[in-house]
Design a protein around this motif. Structure first.
Motif, PDB file in Angstrom:
ATOM      1  N   CYS A 136       8.348   8.131 -75.367  1.00 46.47           N
ATOM      2  CA  CYS A 136       8.652   8.203 -73.937  1.00 46.47           C
ATOM      3  C   CYS A 136       9.791   7.245 -73.599  1.00 46.47           C
ATOM      4  CB  CYS A 136       7.421   7.854 -73.105  1.00 46.47           C
ATOM      5  SG  CYS A 136       7.728   8.048 -71.314  1.00 46.47           S
ATOM      6  N   ASP A 167       9.930   5.412 -71.096  1.00 40.49           N
ATOM      7  CA  ASP A 167       9.402   4.350 -70.232  1.00 40.49           C
ATOM      8  C   ASP A 167      10.039   2.986 -70.530  1.00 40.49           C
ATOM      9  OD1 ASP A 167       6.703   3.917 -68.401  1.00 40.49           O
ATOM     10  OD2 ASP A 167       7.297   2.125 -69.522  1.00 40.49           O
ATOM     11  N   GLY A 194       8.053  11.299 -71.244  1.00 35.31           N
ATOM     12  CA  GLY A 194       6.758  11.608 -71.826  1.00 35.31           C
ATOM     13  C   GLY A 194       6.672  11.429 -73.332  1.00 35.31           C
ATOM     14  N   HIS A 233       2.174   6.807 -74.015  1.00 34.70           N
ATOM     15  CA  HIS A 233       1.630   5.548 -73.494  1.00 34.70           C
ATOM     16  C   HIS A 233       0.744   5.768 -72.278  1.00 34.70           C
ATOM     17  CE1 HIS A 233       4.338   5.196 -69.930  1.00 34.70           C
ATOM     18  NE2 HIS A 233       5.014   6.073 -70.632  1.00 34.70           N
ATOM     19  N   CYS A 285       1.816   6.696 -67.966  1.00 31.43           N
ATOM     20  CA  CYS A 285       3.078   7.445 -68.002  1.00 31.43           C
ATOM     21  C   CYS A 285       3.340   8.103 -66.648  1.00 31.43           C
ATOM     22  CB  CYS A 285       3.025   8.511 -69.087  1.00 31.43           C
ATOM     23  SG  CYS A 285       4.609   9.351 -69.355  1.00 31.43           S
ATOM     24  N   GLY A 286       4.596   8.169 -66.273  1.00 30.96           N
ATOM     25  CA  GLY A 286       4.961   8.813 -65.010  1.00 30.96           C
ATOM     26  C   GLY A 286       4.637  10.303 -64.967  1.00 30.96           C
TER      27      GLY A 286
HETATM   28 ZN   LIG Z   1       6.011   7.720 -70.066  1.00 28.54          ZN
END
Ligand SMILES: [Zn+2]
Length: 167
Positions: A36, A38, A61, A89, A92-93
């Motif tokens: 991801c 992130d 993602g 993770h 995650c968004g």
């Molecule tokens: Zn994420």
């Protein structure tokens, strides 16, 4: 304020550190990491990697999209990697995001893309699905070593999620 100028300055001030004369573009550890995007995931220290060790492919993602497969295929077929590690993770968004609302917002801007956001409800099952997709992907000549991990940004822990074939 856009940050691009600061980035150029940062690079200019440390060209001697950034140069990698003679370093092979073929990953030393023969591994590709799909993770991801992130901001809290610092892959190199997390996975004990150094520059030159691995291909790093990141997207929203850490999902096995067509484009992730394109990169993994190039990694294996052109640059010799033989192992894949997928890193998702907690927090995650995309976890619990609304595929429909996202599509509606795009449609309101006149866009009907041929991709999906990739929203998911459960990180482990999503990761298992990704591992299964990779295991079946004939774009990839090397599929014997495919593993999936979930990072928790709050605790720093990294846990393995076994693919269906290992369960
Ligand atoms: Zn994420």
């Amino acid at each position: 304020m856009p940050y691009a100028d600061e980035m150029l300055k940062a690079a200019a001030s440390r060209g001697h550190e950034l140069a990698a004369p003679g370093l092979s573009p073929r990953p030393r550890r023969k591994v590709a990491v799909l993770a991801c995007m992130d901001t809290r995931i610092d892959l190199f220290p997390m996975l004990g990697l150094q520059r030159g060790d691995a291909h790093i492919i990141r997207n929203a993602g850490g999902l096995v999209t067509d484009d992730a497969l394109r990169s993994l295929s190039a990694s294996q077929r052109l640059l010799g990697t033989e192992e894949i590690v997928v890193v998702m993770h907690d927090g995650c968004g995309l976890h619990g995001a609304s595929e429909d609302e996202f599509a509606q917002a795009l449609a309101a801007d006149g866009v009907l893309p041929n991709w999906r956001l990739g929203a998911f409800e459960e990180v482990e099952s999503t990761l298992r699905h990704s591992l299964a997709r990779l295991a079946a992907a004939r774009e990839l000549p090397a599929r014997d070593h495919i593993r999936g991990f979930v990072f928790n940004p709050e605790t720093g822990s990294l846990r393995e999620v076994r693919g269906a074939a290992d369960a």
